[in-house]
Structures are given as structure tokens and as C-alpha cells.
Design a protein around this motif. Sequence first.
Motif, PDB file in Angstrom:
ATOM      1  N   THR A 111       0.883  -1.221   0.019  1.00  0.00           N
ATOM      2  CA  THR A 111      -0.034   0.110   0.237  1.00  0.00           C
ATOM      3  C   THR A 111       0.774   1.279  -0.018  1.00  0.00           C
ATOM      4  OG1 THR A 111      -1.884  -0.882   0.873  1.00  0.00           O
ATOM      5  CG2 THR A 111      -1.472   1.368   1.371  1.00  0.00           C
ATOM      6  N   GLU A 112       2.096   1.192   0.898  1.00  0.00           N
ATOM      7  CA  GLU A 112       2.885   2.356   0.696  1.00  0.00           C
ATOM      8  C   GLU A 112       3.653   2.547  -0.750  1.00  0.00           C
ATOM      9  OE1 GLU A 112       5.570   2.215   4.171  1.00  0.00           O
ATOM     10  OE2 GLU A 112       7.036   3.388   2.920  1.00  0.00           O
ATOM     11  N   SER A 161       0.918   4.092  -2.688  1.00  0.00           N
ATOM     12  CA  SER A 161       0.600   5.635  -2.159  1.00  0.00           C
ATOM     13  C   SER A 161       1.246   6.571  -3.040  1.00  0.00           C
ATOM     14  CB  SER A 161       0.759   5.630  -0.912  1.00  0.00           C
ATOM     15  OG  SER A 161       0.182   4.900   0.145  1.00  0.00           O
ATOM     16  N   ALA A 162       2.652   6.027  -3.355  1.00  0.00           N
ATOM     17  CA  ALA A 162       3.424   7.106  -4.085  1.00  0.00           C
ATOM     18  C   ALA A 162       2.940   7.278  -5.567  1.00  0.00           C
ATOM     19  CB  ALA A 162       4.861   6.335  -4.068  1.00  0.00           C
ATOM     20  N   LYS A 196       0.555   2.581 -18.231  1.00  0.00           N
ATOM     21  CA  LYS A 196      -0.503   1.838 -17.872  1.00  0.00           C
ATOM     22  C   LYS A 196      -1.229   2.198 -16.406  1.00  0.00           C
ATOM     23  CE  LYS A 196      -2.125  -0.294 -21.711  1.00  0.00           C
ATOM     24  NZ  LYS A 196      -1.221   0.566 -22.350  1.00  0.00           N
ATOM     25  N   GLY A 197      -2.316   1.910 -16.114  1.00  0.00           N
ATOM     26  CA  GLY A 197      -2.843   1.986 -14.855  1.00  0.00           C
ATOM     27  C   GLY A 197      -2.993   3.449 -14.157  1.00  0.00           C
ATOM     28  N   ARG A 198      -3.161   3.399 -13.071  1.00  0.00           N
ATOM     29  CA  ARG A 198      -3.335   4.967 -12.610  1.00  0.00           C
ATOM     30  C   ARG A 198      -2.227   5.652 -12.378  1.00  0.00           C
ATOM     31  NH1 ARG A 198      -7.933   4.072  -7.675  1.00  0.00           N
ATOM     32  NH2 ARG A 198      -9.282   3.764  -9.674  1.00  0.00           N
ATOM     33  N   SER A 203       0.103   6.139 -14.619  1.00  0.00           N
ATOM     34  CA  SER A 203       0.302   6.571 -15.638  1.00  0.00           C
ATOM     35  C   SER A 203      -0.363   8.184 -15.775  1.00  0.00           C
ATOM     36  CB  SER A 203      -0.347   5.833 -16.953  1.00  0.00           C
ATOM     37  OG  SER A 203      -1.657   6.145 -16.775  1.00  0.00           O
ATOM     38  N   TYR A 204      -1.185   8.542 -14.815  1.00  0.00           N
ATOM     39  CA  TYR A 204      -1.421   9.917 -14.640  1.00  0.00           C
ATOM     40  C   TYR A 204      -0.360  10.815 -14.262  1.00  0.00           C
ATOM     41  CZ  TYR A 204      -5.782   7.473 -14.972  1.00  0.00           C
ATOM     42  OH  TYR A 204      -6.984   6.367 -15.191  1.00  0.00           O
ATOM     43  N   LEU A 205       0.571  10.162 -13.565  1.00  0.00           N
ATOM     44  CA  LEU A 205       1.661  11.058 -13.091  1.00  0.00           C
ATOM     45  C   LEU A 205       2.638  11.354 -14.126  1.00  0.00           C
ATOM     46  CD1 LEU A 205       2.159   9.248  -9.666  1.00  0.00           C
ATOM     47  CD2 LEU A 205       1.401  11.453  -9.907  1.00  0.00           C
ATOM     48  N   GLY A 240     -10.744  -3.548  -8.206  1.00  0.00           N
ATOM     49  CA  GLY A 240      -9.667  -2.453  -8.678  1.00  0.00           C
ATOM     50  C   GLY A 240      -9.094  -3.117  -9.895  1.00  0.00           C
ATOM     51  N   GLY A 248      -0.229   5.480  -7.050  1.00  0.00           N
ATOM     52  CA  GLY A 248      -1.385   5.205  -7.277  1.00  0.00           C
ATOM     53  C   GLY A 248      -2.340   5.646  -6.302  1.00  0.00           C
ATOM     54  N   ASP A 249      -3.215   4.796  -5.559  1.00  0.00           N
ATOM     55  CA  ASP A 249      -4.223   5.216  -4.895  1.00  0.00           C
ATOM     56  C   ASP A 249      -4.419   4.469  -3.396  1.00  0.00           C
ATOM     57  OD1 ASP A 249      -4.814   2.904  -6.175  1.00  0.00           O
ATOM     58  OD2 ASP A 249      -6.787   3.301  -6.698  1.00  0.00           O
ATOM     59  N   ALA A 250      -3.199   3.837  -3.125  1.00  0.00           N
ATOM     60  CA  ALA A 250      -3.012   3.338  -1.653  1.00  0.00           C
ATOM     61  C   ALA A 250      -4.063   2.234  -1.168  1.00  0.00           C
ATOM     62  CB  ALA A 250      -3.139   4.539  -0.738  1.00  0.00           C
ATOM     63  N   ASP A 251      -4.176   1.384  -2.458  1.00  0.00           N
ATOM     64  CA  ASP A 251      -5.070   0.276  -1.794  1.00  0.00           C
ATOM     65  C   ASP A 251      -4.508  -0.966  -2.258  1.00  0.00           C
ATOM     66  OD1 ASP A 251      -5.401   0.337  -4.626  1.00  0.00           O
ATOM     67  OD2 ASP A 251      -7.650   0.817  -4.546  1.00  0.00           O
TER      68      ASP A 251
END
Lengths: 337, 206
Positions: free
Chosen positions: B25-26, B29-30, B173-175, B177-179, B76, B32-35
Motif C-alpha cells: 500500500t505504501e 501511495s507513491a 498503464k494504470g493509475r 500513468s496519470y503522473l 480494482g 497510485g491510490d493506496a489500496d
Amino acid sequence: MGGMKKLINEPADVVSEALRGMGAAHPDRLKVDLENRIVYRKDAPRAGKVGLISGGGSGHEPMHGGFVGLGMLDAACAGEVFTSPVPDQMMAATKAVDTGAGVLHIVKNYTGDVMNFEMAAELAAADAGTEVLSVVTDDDVAVQDSLYTAGRRGVGVTVLLEKIVGAAAEEGRPLQEVADLAKRVNDNGRSMGMALTSCTVPAAGKPTFELAENEMELGIGIHGEPGRQRLPLAPAKEIAAMLVDPVLGDLPYQQGDSVIAFVNGMGGTPLLELYLMYNEVQQLLDRAGITVARSLVGNYITSLEMAGCSVTLLKVDDELVRLWDAPVNTPGLRWNA
Amino acid sequence: MGVENFTNWLRDAASTLHENAAYLTELDSAIGDADHGSNMDRGFAAVVAVLDEVSFESVDELMKKAGMTLVSKVGGASGPLYGTFFLRFGTALAGAEITPATVGEALKAGVGGILARGKAELGDKTMYDAWAPALDAYDDAVAGGADLGGALAAAAEAAAKGRDATTPLVARKGRASYLGERSAGHQDPGATSTTLLLESAARTLA
């Protein structure tokens, strides 16, 4: 950062206890399937009506469960906080609301949401022969290069779409027409968001990212994920321009266009500031020669207790405005009903 | 080598993922969405609950049930991806004797399912960056005469290298990638959980 301060019992029970509360608070409008974590419209299924289903991770309230009711959704599937629901839930909801007119899945463009809804649609078609169409919302202009990303995120336009398409389904329009309308709404909407603070996922127990006192994140989504850019905090006037300019330039919206202007709070920002932001947004739109046909200001698609806001513009014609004005009676939105 | 060994793998994977839930999860967090940790932990705990209640006659039935349970419980992106992996892995083993070769084919089928669902390519900073080198190393080890445990150990080692190599990558890919560029400098959580699963397999299927 200190420990987590939340009104919860156990982190693992947050979603189920909140759903129980939602059902208890709105027995006149909703019925809640606690086992499958589905919020249904009280009078679902409605004979002959296309079923509208959405869903997603929890933590965005009132979306989606708060948008279930007359003139909006027939059912909403709740996932864990910021985690997509699973195909079993979507299958159960799809079967429960279908009366033969078919079902439209409204899916926000996130990898997990899209995959789970795809699996559910495949299973529902194979299993019950239910006709399912999907619309994927992807209105977030902060994600620029969709070739090298998972594509733009579905954010604020999802709220406007659920209202407008909900009105069309309520009129008894057929599935394909409802799906086409949904696509048209998504194609004409764009959004951009920013955050003043991060948020804490209950199961994680600490903020997803850290922001210093004098910093803000521009181009955030709705899952507490960091944005594309960290900037020094600026006056509201400048922040409004940072949100409105990329939105205006993207569709692009042109002088003479009519829009629904939506200033959305991320959960931790007071209405006082959201109205202040709306004032700035409206002035920018005036200057660009864009007419605000309707507006919406408040916390509608949130990211837990994150402070910040997003701006969504939806280009509208008379038909979309009429559908926007149509009666709606949900915990999250209510007018003319 | 049979149902009991593969049951041990799933139980060991569940406890490993539980121990590493906060770590995963850590990492998430960096970028993605911490899950990721809590989702994998919840999913494998549900698999263990099934193992406690149901006894399985064959490895393929066992693995397919594990896959369906993950799809139903994780949510998810990792739910459909890992769920599809175990479904295809189990399906490929239907009626087959458990040998290094058949398990290799099953791993390939499972990873094929991940690719079909996730559409990732090598270097996108996803779990595939751990799976791809792991499959190659597995095949090389089998060609060199390794037994199942040896081949899985080689696969796990290669997965760990692939996992480490995700750190400098920009996610596509995945969340994460928005960064954009900001996703570089962080290890991919999915490649990390894949490595944990393979290390667990190497421990339990030896």
C-alpha cells in the motif's frame, strides 16, 4: 503528519456501515442490498425503462449511491474506498434492474473500473441474455497524452451525465438512444481539478501524499492520487484560470457556446470557497463569451476529505438543458420533484 | 505434486501478502491510490476462507476457484488481472500431470490472460515487467534440466530483477500513468506483488 482522525469504527467496516446508514436515512427513495453493496432505487425495477447502473470505489460521495432515484440511476455498486466494485456486484445489479429494455453501464475511465465492468457485461450477456451497453467517461484534461497513459480519467462530467441521461431513460427512450446521448454528453464535457490537501484512505491510515503549507497539486483525479504538477499556492483568481483555461482550450469551447458550469468540491472545502471559485469561473467564462445556461456548485464527486475543487464545463443545446431541468429526486440532487 | 502443494502455495501467498500489505500500500501511495496491499490481502484471505471450507479434487479446480474468488473479492485492476491469471492457469492444467513443462504452459496461459485484460507491454511499469522475465527464466531453467522448484526459484529471481527495474520507468498503464514523468523513481506495486507470489510458489512447490 499525525494519526488518522475520522468518524469511523473499524477501517474495514467503513463502506458497509455507511451503506447501512444511507439506507436508513433514505428509506423513501432507496433500498440497499448490504450483502452485494448495491444501492437500488426504491421502486426498481421500472417496467419498460432502460436500467442505468453506475458504480465505483467509495469515497466519492454523494457519487454514485447518492445519485440513485427518480430521474437518475437505478442502481449503484459500491466498491471499497477508491477501489472498483467487482463483477459479481455489477451482474447482480444488472439482472435486478433489467425488465427487457436493457441496461446502460456508466463507467468512469479507470483501469480497474473498466476491467470489472467489462467482465460483468460479458457475464451478464452470457448468463441472462441481458443487453448491456456501456459508456466510459473520460473528461479530465489533466491527462494529456492518452497514447502513453491509461487515458483520461472520468471525473465531473460523470455527475452531469448521470442526471441528463437519467432524465432521458425516465422518458422511456430505447437503450441505443440513451447510450448515444451518454456518449454525446461525455464528448462535450471537460474537467480539471486541483487539491490543497491530500486525503487519508481509512485502510491506509495516513495521507496518500504530503503537501506543504504553501503548496498545491494541479491536475488531480478523485482518488487522492498526486496530480501532474506541484505548484506554490496561489490566489483563487489565478487557480480559477489554471483550471478554466485548459478546459476551454481542449474541446475547444467557443465564443457563443452555452454550458453547464460545475464547480465541484473535493470534500474538504467549504461552500463559501466553492462559491468564491464559482464567481471567478463565471467571470472567466463571461470574458470568453461563453453563456452559462445552468450551474452546479457543491460537493458532488469527492475524494474523501481532500480540500480543493474541480471545474467541469459541459457544452449544451436546448435538449440537454431540458433534460437537465427534468425532475430528479435522489439524496444527492433534487429538483422539480 | 498435487492439490496439497498448490493449496500450500495459496495459503503461503496469503500470509506473505498479509505481511506485506502495508508495504504494498505504501508503494501504491507513491504512484497510485493506496489500496494495493489491502486489496490483495482481502482477496487472498477470501481464498483461504474457501480453502478452509471446500476440499478440491484437482489442481485445476482449485486454481480456477482461487481465480474466481479473487475476481469477486479484490476489485480494482488487480482483481481482474490476478483473477484471470489463476483462472487461465487452472484451465491450462485441466487433466494434465503436474510437471515443470505443464506448469510452464500454465504460467504462460495465465500471463496471456493478464495481457488480454490489461493490454500492457513490456516497460509500461506494470506487473508484466515482473512476469515477462520470470517466464523466460522459467523456460531456460526447465531447458537446463531444473525441477519445478528450481524453475520457480529462477522465475522468482528474474521477477525480482524485473520488479527492481520498474523503478526508473515512467508508467504508461494504470493509475500511475496519470503522473507522467513523476511516476519515475518508484517501484511498481503490481510487479512487487507478482514477485511475492512467485517467491511463494518457489518456496511451496519445491
